[in-house]
Structure formats: C-alpha cells, structure tokens
Design a protein around this motif. Sequence first.
Motif, PDB file in Angstrom:
ATOM      1  N   PHE A 156      34.856 -58.775  56.690  1.00  0.00           N
ATOM      2  CA  PHE A 156      35.783 -59.943  56.345  1.00  0.00           C
ATOM      3  C   PHE A 156      34.879 -61.243  56.787  1.00  0.00           C
ATOM      4  O   PHE A 156      33.968 -60.906  57.809  1.00  0.00           O
ATOM      5  CB  PHE A 156      37.059 -59.982  56.784  1.00  0.00           C
ATOM      6  CG  PHE A 156      37.046 -59.679  58.282  1.00  0.00           C
ATOM      7  CD1 PHE A 156      37.227 -60.906  58.901  1.00  0.00           C
ATOM      8  CD2 PHE A 156      37.380 -58.520  58.899  1.00  0.00           C
ATOM      9  CE1 PHE A 156      37.252 -61.038  60.621  1.00  0.00           C
ATOM     10  CE2 PHE A 156      37.481 -58.504  60.383  1.00  0.00           C
ATOM     11  CZ  PHE A 156      37.503 -59.769  61.198  1.00  0.00           C
ATOM     12  N   ARG A 157      35.035 -62.273  56.416  1.00  0.00           N
ATOM     13  CA  ARG A 157      34.722 -63.528  56.984  1.00  0.00           C
ATOM     14  C   ARG A 157      35.789 -64.229  57.578  1.00  0.00           C
ATOM     15  O   ARG A 157      36.946 -64.538  56.758  1.00  0.00           O
ATOM     16  CB  ARG A 157      33.802 -64.330  55.986  1.00  0.00           C
ATOM     17  CG  ARG A 157      33.259 -65.428  56.868  1.00  0.00           C
ATOM     18  CD  ARG A 157      32.067 -66.365  55.955  1.00  0.00           C
ATOM     19  NE  ARG A 157      31.603 -67.357  56.525  1.00  0.00           N
ATOM     20  CZ  ARG A 157      30.577 -68.183  56.084  1.00  0.00           C
ATOM     21  NH1 ARG A 157      29.928 -67.669  54.957  1.00  0.00           N
ATOM     22  NH2 ARG A 157      30.197 -69.187  56.723  1.00  0.00           N
ATOM     23  N   SER A 158      35.847 -64.714  58.704  1.00  0.00           N
ATOM     24  CA  SER A 158      37.101 -65.373  59.227  1.00  0.00           C
ATOM     25  C   SER A 158      37.027 -66.957  59.330  1.00  0.00           C
ATOM     26  O   SER A 158      38.053 -67.674  59.957  1.00  0.00           O
ATOM     27  CB  SER A 158      37.503 -64.763  60.803  1.00  0.00           C
ATOM     28  OG  SER A 158      36.243 -65.269  61.636  1.00  0.00           O
ATOM     29  N   ALA A 192      40.636 -62.041  48.204  1.00  0.00           N
ATOM     30  CA  ALA A 192      41.424 -63.303  48.357  1.00  0.00           C
ATOM     31  C   ALA A 192      40.992 -64.303  49.492  1.00  0.00           C
ATOM     32  O   ALA A 192      40.339 -63.915  50.317  1.00  0.00           O
ATOM     33  CB  ALA A 192      43.053 -62.809  48.558  1.00  0.00           C
ATOM     34  N   PHE A 193      41.586 -65.314  49.654  1.00  0.00           N
ATOM     35  CA  PHE A 193      41.373 -66.304  50.594  1.00  0.00           C
ATOM     36  C   PHE A 193      42.794 -66.655  51.077  1.00  0.00           C
ATOM     37  O   PHE A 193      43.694 -66.879  50.367  1.00  0.00           O
ATOM     38  CB  PHE A 193      40.894 -67.646  49.875  1.00  0.00           C
ATOM     39  CG  PHE A 193      40.402 -68.597  50.916  1.00  0.00           C
ATOM     40  CD1 PHE A 193      39.378 -68.710  51.519  1.00  0.00           C
ATOM     41  CD2 PHE A 193      41.342 -69.903  51.062  1.00  0.00           C
ATOM     42  CE1 PHE A 193      38.995 -69.405  52.619  1.00  0.00           C
ATOM     43  CE2 PHE A 193      40.833 -70.864  51.890  1.00  0.00           C
ATOM     44  CZ  PHE A 193      39.874 -70.861  52.688  1.00  0.00           C
ATOM     45  N   TYR A 194      42.521 -66.708  52.694  1.00  0.00           N
ATOM     46  CA  TYR A 194      43.606 -66.686  53.382  1.00  0.00           C
ATOM     47  C   TYR A 194      43.500 -67.902  54.441  1.00  0.00           C
ATOM     48  O   TYR A 194      42.322 -68.008  55.092  1.00  0.00           O
ATOM     49  CB  TYR A 194      44.073 -65.576  54.160  1.00  0.00           C
ATOM     50  CG  TYR A 194      44.579 -64.473  53.335  1.00  0.00           C
ATOM     51  CD1 TYR A 194      45.823 -64.237  52.825  1.00  0.00           C
ATOM     52  CD2 TYR A 194      43.495 -63.543  52.705  1.00  0.00           C
ATOM     53  CE1 TYR A 194      46.180 -63.305  51.903  1.00  0.00           C
ATOM     54  CE2 TYR A 194      43.729 -62.650  51.884  1.00  0.00           C
ATOM     55  CZ  TYR A 194      45.354 -62.251  51.353  1.00  0.00           C
ATOM     56  OH  TYR A 194      45.359 -61.490  50.515  1.00  0.00           O
ATOM     57  N   ILE A 195      44.698 -68.562  55.033  1.00  0.00           N
ATOM     58  CA  ILE A 195      44.547 -69.413  56.032  1.00  0.00           C
ATOM     59  C   ILE A 195      45.327 -68.820  57.197  1.00  0.00           C
ATOM     60  O   ILE A 195      46.589 -68.414  57.011  1.00  0.00           O
ATOM     61  CB  ILE A 195      45.028 -70.786  55.922  1.00  0.00           C
ATOM     62  CG1 ILE A 195      44.370 -71.474  54.760  1.00  0.00           C
ATOM     63  CG2 ILE A 195      45.127 -71.818  57.097  1.00  0.00           C
ATOM     64  CD1 ILE A 195      42.729 -71.874  55.178  1.00  0.00           C
ATOM     65  N   PHE A 196      44.980 -68.842  58.719  1.00  0.00           N
ATOM     66  CA  PHE A 196      45.669 -67.936  59.616  1.00  0.00           C
ATOM     67  C   PHE A 196      45.405 -69.078  60.967  1.00  0.00           C
ATOM     68  O   PHE A 196      44.668 -69.961  60.582  1.00  0.00           O
ATOM     69  CB  PHE A 196      45.218 -66.515  59.740  1.00  0.00           C
ATOM     70  CG  PHE A 196      45.736 -65.548  58.848  1.00  0.00           C
ATOM     71  CD1 PHE A 196      47.329 -65.327  58.715  1.00  0.00           C
ATOM     72  CD2 PHE A 196      44.857 -65.076  58.132  1.00  0.00           C
ATOM     73  CE1 PHE A 196      47.711 -64.322  57.854  1.00  0.00           C
ATOM     74  CE2 PHE A 196      45.439 -64.164  57.054  1.00  0.00           C
ATOM     75  CZ  PHE A 196      46.791 -63.809  56.982  1.00  0.00           C
ATOM     76  N   PRO A 252      29.772 -66.221  63.284  1.00  0.00           N
ATOM     77  CA  PRO A 252      30.299 -65.127  62.733  1.00  0.00           C
ATOM     78  C   PRO A 252      30.605 -64.025  63.632  1.00  0.00           C
ATOM     79  O   PRO A 252      29.780 -63.653  64.542  1.00  0.00           O
ATOM     80  CB  PRO A 252      29.023 -64.738  61.920  1.00  0.00           C
ATOM     81  CG  PRO A 252      28.204 -66.016  61.757  1.00  0.00           C
ATOM     82  CD  PRO A 252      28.253 -66.620  62.990  1.00  0.00           C
ATOM     83  N   MET A 253      31.785 -63.323  62.954  1.00  0.00           N
ATOM     84  CA  MET A 253      31.688 -62.030  63.795  1.00  0.00           C
ATOM     85  C   MET A 253      30.807 -61.109  63.029  1.00  0.00           C
ATOM     86  O   MET A 253      30.439 -61.071  61.934  1.00  0.00           O
ATOM     87  CB  MET A 253      33.220 -61.502  63.353  1.00  0.00           C
ATOM     88  CG  MET A 253      34.215 -62.371  63.905  1.00  0.00           C
ATOM     89  SD  MET A 253      34.531 -62.128  65.622  1.00  0.00           S
ATOM     90  CE  MET A 253      35.572 -60.717  65.620  1.00  0.00           C
ATOM     91  N   GLU A 288      39.827 -69.447  58.626  1.00  0.00           N
ATOM     92  CA  GLU A 288      39.781 -69.484  56.838  1.00  0.00           C
ATOM     93  C   GLU A 288      39.001 -68.156  56.675  1.00  0.00           C
ATOM     94  O   GLU A 288      37.841 -67.549  56.742  1.00  0.00           O
ATOM     95  CB  GLU A 288      38.433 -70.467  56.283  1.00  0.00           C
ATOM     96  CG  GLU A 288      39.205 -71.821  56.835  1.00  0.00           C
ATOM     97  CD  GLU A 288      38.368 -72.519  57.625  1.00  0.00           C
ATOM     98  OE1 GLU A 288      38.563 -73.670  58.075  1.00  0.00           O
ATOM     99  OE2 GLU A 288      37.206 -71.813  58.094  1.00  0.00           O
ATOM    100  N   LEU A 289      40.012 -67.030  56.145  1.00  0.00           N
ATOM    101  CA  LEU A 289      39.548 -65.666  56.213  1.00  0.00           C
ATOM    102  C   LEU A 289      39.459 -65.097  54.721  1.00  0.00           C
ATOM    103  O   LEU A 289      40.557 -65.471  53.863  1.00  0.00           O
ATOM    104  CB  LEU A 289      40.551 -64.805  56.785  1.00  0.00           C
ATOM    105  CG  LEU A 289      40.243 -63.510  57.169  1.00  0.00           C
ATOM    106  CD1 LEU A 289      40.846 -62.972  58.474  1.00  0.00           C
ATOM    107  CD2 LEU A 289      40.585 -62.563  56.340  1.00  0.00           C
ATOM    108  N   ARG A 290      38.348 -64.491  54.483  1.00  0.00           N
ATOM    109  CA  ARG A 290      38.220 -63.809  53.165  1.00  0.00           C
ATOM    110  C   ARG A 290      37.941 -62.646  53.354  1.00  0.00           C
ATOM    111  O   ARG A 290      36.615 -61.980  53.883  1.00  0.00           O
ATOM    112  CB  ARG A 290      37.235 -64.532  52.255  1.00  0.00           C
ATOM    113  CG  ARG A 290      36.876 -63.553  51.144  1.00  0.00           C
ATOM    114  CD  ARG A 290      36.106 -64.319  49.915  1.00  0.00           C
ATOM    115  NE  ARG A 290      36.921 -65.212  49.052  1.00  0.00           N
ATOM    116  CZ  ARG A 290      36.994 -66.561  49.069  1.00  0.00           C
ATOM    117  NH1 ARG A 290      36.035 -66.934  49.896  1.00  0.00           N
ATOM    118  NH2 ARG A 290      37.887 -67.064  48.331  1.00  0.00           N
ATOM    119  N   PRO A 291      38.663 -61.378  53.063  1.00  0.00           N
ATOM    120  CA  PRO A 291      38.319 -59.987  53.341  1.00  0.00           C
ATOM    121  C   PRO A 291      37.512 -59.481  52.156  1.00  0.00           C
ATOM    122  O   PRO A 291      37.500 -59.902  50.961  1.00  0.00           O
ATOM    123  CB  PRO A 291      39.596 -59.129  53.292  1.00  0.00           C
ATOM    124  CG  PRO A 291      40.436 -60.118  52.477  1.00  0.00           C
ATOM    125  CD  PRO A 291      40.017 -61.483  52.576  1.00  0.00           C
TER     126      PRO A 291
END
Length: 369
Positions: free
Chosen positions: A283-285, A253-257, A275-276, A311-314
């Motif tokens: 995940f990508r943040s 899923a795609f999230y905004i935090f 990148p982390m 912009e986070l996608r696990p």
Amino acid sequence: MEKIGALSDEMIDIMIKKGAILNAQDKNKNPGSLDLTISDEAYRVEGIFQPRIGEKISELLKIIEHYPHDLLNLFEKDVSYLIRLKEKFLLPEDVYGYCNPKSSSGRNDVHVRVLADGVPRYDALVPAGFAGNLWLAVRARSYPIKLFPGETLSQVRFFNQDTRFDEGELRVFLEQHKLLWHQDHLVDHREIKIRDNDGSLILTLDLSSQEIVGYECLGTDRVFDFSRRDYQIEDFFKPLYRPKKHLYLRNGAFYIFSTREAVRVPPDLACEMVPMDERSGEFRSHYAGFIDPGWGYGKNGEGKGRPLTLELRPFENLIVRDNQPISKIRFERMIQPPKVLYDKKRDSHYLDQSGPRLSKQFKKDQKTR
C-alpha cells in the motif's frame, strides 16, 4: 561554523529578491517551503517521462506526442497532462531542492510530479545550483478536476545539506523537543516498539479515537473545482465509522485516514513523510509529504502535536486494525527558525485538525448523513 539544513521563509525571500527564484509570489511562501504555481501552458501527453542530463523539457516535448490543453477545459480522470510552472530558478551554487505534492493534491487523489530541466529524477532540483524551468505532471485518479492559472499543487523545500536524523539523534531530540505525543502523553524512544532504526518514526493507524475514522473516495465523474471551498463530503467521499474489529480496504480504492500519534515540529526542525517499505504491506499511505516548522507546536510552544492525515491506496485487498503501522516520518534541521511558524498562520485549513480531514475545498464541521 556554517549553518546547515533546510532554508526558512526569510531565506527563501532573500533568494527571491536576489533573482535566484523568478516569478514567485510572497503569498506562496511557507515556514519551510515555497508553493509552486501553474501557468496557462499545458499539454495532454501519452505518458510521463524524464529528461536526460542537460535536456530541457521544452526540447523534449518536440519528440513526445502532445496536444495543447486549454485550462478552460477539464483535466480528465486517468489522463496525463504536463503544465509549465511559473517559477524559474537560478539557485545559489550550494542550494538544491526537493518537491512534494500539497495537501489539497494528495487528499483529492491528484498525482503530481515536478519535472526539472536536465534532471532525470522526479521532484528534484539537483544538483546544487540548479538553473532552469519546472513542469508539473498531473493525473487525476478519482474524478475530473478544474484548474486555473496560479493554482498551487506542489511545493519545494530548499537545502544546503542533508541533515536528516540518524537513530542516535532521533533518540535525543525526541524527548528534548517533545516530538511525539499520544493523548496528551509525551512518547519517549523506549516506548516505540516498531522502528527501522534509521532515524525515522513509524506512526500507526487511528481507528478508535473518533466516530468517523476515515473516508472512502466514491470515484465519481462529478467535476472537482479546486477554486471552490463549499463542497459537501458526500459529493466525493463516504465516511467510514469506527469498526468493532477491523476495516476492509479494497484493492485500488482511495482512502483518507489519520495517525494515532500527534506530531510536534519545533521551530528549528522540519519534517517529511517518507515511503514505507514492502515489509509493511502493499500500500501507499501518503502523497503529500512536507510538514512545516511549527506544526502542532502551538503559538508559544505549548502545543502537544497534531495528528497527520494519510492518503492511503492499497495495492491488494487489505484488512487494517487500530494501531497498525501505517506511515513513516523523518525530521531534519532548519538553518534558522522561520519568521512565521505554521501554528501562527491564520489561513490554514488544518490548524484545528483532529482525526481525518478532507482538503480545504470541503466545508468544515459537516454532519454526514
């Protein structure tokens, strides 16, 4: 002594006037980068590729299956496209560049990568002295999109040398230049408990400072027109409210935090999200990365930073909590301060950003139902 670092808006302007950058528009100059504009030449392709050294993208297209795409038509979800960019480059022999998606691309889950003639790397105008054309690989992940010629989805930052901080430089600059804040408190190096000791700063997730702490993308088939500025949040996202303990994020899923910390970028520095590594989780943040000189600095240096949108996608089901390590930034030197700092720009959608902020295509100050 020769000055080294990232090129400012005035230096970009000089390259444009001398013909090192062709077809660039003045309105697309930023304090420390240049927005890149799409042309009307676009193709639907089976997948994304890289050229070999010395190989032009236009020549490579002759052997890659592709179909002309009229920009009057939609860019379908989960389909790869290639668009020629209007700008052409004849960079000075000591100047190179790297690209990053713009905020509006990242926050709408549109994946973009720049391909350069003869460069077997994405988002890179290398080595120094690059000459050639650029193309943009575009893939909308969450909803179909509408684009018009002249739209800007990516940007390039130019350098004459790598000046990213090492850990010792970061320790000094962190306090001297007041780079990191939390709730009006200046954070010094000794307070940072989680670090990679490579000159970067690790930022944490904010799930407590506001009622709405993030947004989850609905993944709709509704068309997203990049030229609009009046979308309602519920058209494409649903708000996530402050949890009592934690939030559960779904795989894919795609999230905004937003970050818990506020970042302040003084005029003589630039910043980038990087990148982390896998030690932080699968995940990508972030997808958009450049942070211009003057971000959170205030008009006259009075600023105490501004949070960064994530912009986070696990890539696995993920449970996240407040103050969890979530993103990473690195600072680098500018050759000279820009003529116009970010916080003095009048046309930015993000000047009053506090907490998670959707892209400029959404109305500000909406009350969610």
